[in-house]
Design a protein around this motif. Structure first.
Motif, PDB file in Angstrom:
ATOM      1  N   ASP A   1       1.049  -1.026  -0.169  1.00  0.00           N
ATOM      2  CA  ASP A   1      -0.426  -0.250   0.199  1.00  0.00           C
ATOM      3  C   ASP A   1       0.812   1.563  -0.163  1.00  0.00           C
ATOM      4  O   ASP A   1       1.226   1.447   0.889  1.00  0.00           O
ATOM      5  CB  ASP A   1      -0.790  -0.295   1.158  1.00  0.00           C
ATOM      6  N   VAL A   2       1.566   2.190  -1.541  1.00  0.00           N
ATOM      7  CA  VAL A   2       1.851   2.653  -0.965  1.00  0.00           C
ATOM      8  C   VAL A   2       1.195   4.154  -1.075  1.00  0.00           C
ATOM      9  O   VAL A   2       0.055   4.348  -1.663  1.00  0.00           O
ATOM     10  CB  VAL A   2       2.331   3.402  -2.704  1.00  0.00           C
ATOM     11  N   VAL A   3       1.270   5.308   0.015  1.00  0.00           N
ATOM     12  CA  VAL A   3       0.965   6.579   0.611  1.00  0.00           C
ATOM     13  C   VAL A   3       1.724   7.353  -0.011  1.00  0.00           C
ATOM     14  O   VAL A   3       2.317   7.564  -0.370  1.00  0.00           O
ATOM     15  CB  VAL A   3       0.354   6.393   2.161  1.00  0.00           C
ATOM     16  N   MET A   4       0.575   8.461  -0.491  1.00  0.00           N
ATOM     17  CA  MET A   4       1.124   9.438  -0.974  1.00  0.00           C
ATOM     18  C   MET A   4       1.142  10.404  -0.036  1.00  0.00           C
ATOM     19  O   MET A   4      -0.541  11.270   0.439  1.00  0.00           O
ATOM     20  CB  MET A   4       0.453  10.678  -2.167  1.00  0.00           C
ATOM     21  N   ASN A   5       2.214  11.206   0.951  1.00  0.00           N
ATOM     22  CA  ASN A   5       1.835  11.874   1.941  1.00  0.00           C
ATOM     23  C   ASN A   5       2.583  13.298   1.325  1.00  0.00           C
ATOM     24  O   ASN A   5       3.858  13.399   1.849  1.00  0.00           O
ATOM     25  CB  ASN A   5       3.224  11.364   3.025  1.00  0.00           C
ATOM     26  N   GLU A   6       1.669  13.758   1.092  1.00  0.00           N
ATOM     27  CA  GLU A   6       1.592  14.967   1.263  1.00  0.00           C
ATOM     28  C   GLU A   6       3.037  16.552   2.390  1.00  0.00           C
ATOM     29  O   GLU A   6       3.515  17.428   2.106  1.00  0.00           O
ATOM     30  CB  GLU A   6       0.535  16.235   1.123  1.00  0.00           C
ATOM     31  N   ALA A   7       2.393  16.461   3.688  1.00  0.00           N
ATOM     32  CA  ALA A   7       3.396  16.594   4.170  1.00  0.00           C
ATOM     33  C   ALA A   7       5.253  16.546   4.449  1.00  0.00           C
ATOM     34  O   ALA A   7       5.320  17.356   4.848  1.00  0.00           O
ATOM     35  CB  ALA A   7       2.817  16.195   5.743  1.00  0.00           C
ATOM     36  N   THR A   8       5.056  15.543   4.195  1.00  0.00           N
ATOM     37  CA  THR A   8       7.143  15.376   3.869  1.00  0.00           C
ATOM     38  C   THR A   8       7.078  15.404   2.410  1.00  0.00           C
ATOM     39  O   THR A   8       8.415  15.033   2.251  1.00  0.00           O
ATOM     40  CB  THR A   8       6.539  13.497   4.775  1.00  0.00           C
ATOM     41  N   HIS A   9       6.377  14.910   1.674  1.00  0.00           N
ATOM     42  CA  HIS A   9       6.350  15.426   0.184  1.00  0.00           C
ATOM     43  C   HIS A   9       7.132  13.857  -0.417  1.00  0.00           C
ATOM     44  O   HIS A   9       8.393  13.633  -0.430  1.00  0.00           O
ATOM     45  CB  HIS A   9       7.925  16.479  -0.568  1.00  0.00           C
ATOM     46  N   ARG A  10       6.554  12.847   0.119  1.00  0.00           N
ATOM     47  CA  ARG A  10       6.923  11.000   0.294  1.00  0.00           C
ATOM     48  C   ARG A  10       6.204  10.606  -0.655  1.00  0.00           C
ATOM     49  O   ARG A  10       4.602  10.449   0.199  1.00  0.00           O
ATOM     50  CB  ARG A  10       8.042  10.602   0.954  1.00  0.00           C
ATOM     51  N   PHE A  11       6.413   9.463  -1.095  1.00  0.00           N
ATOM     52  CA  PHE A  11       5.036   8.779  -1.716  1.00  0.00           C
ATOM     53  C   PHE A  11       6.191   7.335  -0.721  1.00  0.00           C
ATOM     54  O   PHE A  11       6.784   7.195  -0.340  1.00  0.00           O
ATOM     55  CB  PHE A  11       5.410   7.854  -3.182  1.00  0.00           C
TER      56      PHE A  11
END
Length: 104
Positions: free
Chosen positions: A6-16
């Protein structure tokens, strides 16, 4: 049965990100007006051979395609993934095509 990735786009850290067993693999990104920059990918040794890096790459590249962005693959892993998978090569930003040995 293989564990789902499960890949999550974490906008707070600017990371997938992919988190398994308390560890996190990630592909950093930055968004420009017309491009997705992929500067760095980290996949812990415990994740190797499980398709985590490929899942991160497919998710990041899929995001770029969905949003009409070109990709600037600074990260050697991402650049290598794109070179091996021709279906993503159309996304490479013109400034990066020569670096990957792709036609202009």
């Amino acid at each position: 049965m293989a564990e789902a990735i499960d890949v999550v786009m974490n906008e707070a850290t600017h990371r997938f990100e992919v988190t398994l067993g308390g560890e996190t693999a990630f592909a950093e990104y930055s968004l420009l007006r017309d491009a997705l920059v992929l500067p760095h990918t980290v996949v812990p040794a415990a994740f190797e051979g499980r398709g985590v890096g490929s899942a991160l790459a497919r998710t990041a590249l899929g995001y770029a395609r969905q949003h009409g962005l070109k990709v600037k693959p600074i990260c050697p892993f991402m650049a290598g993934f794109i070179k091996k998978h021709s279906e993503w090569q159309d996304l490479v930003h013109p400034d990066f095509r020569a670096r990957l040995g792709l036609p202009a």
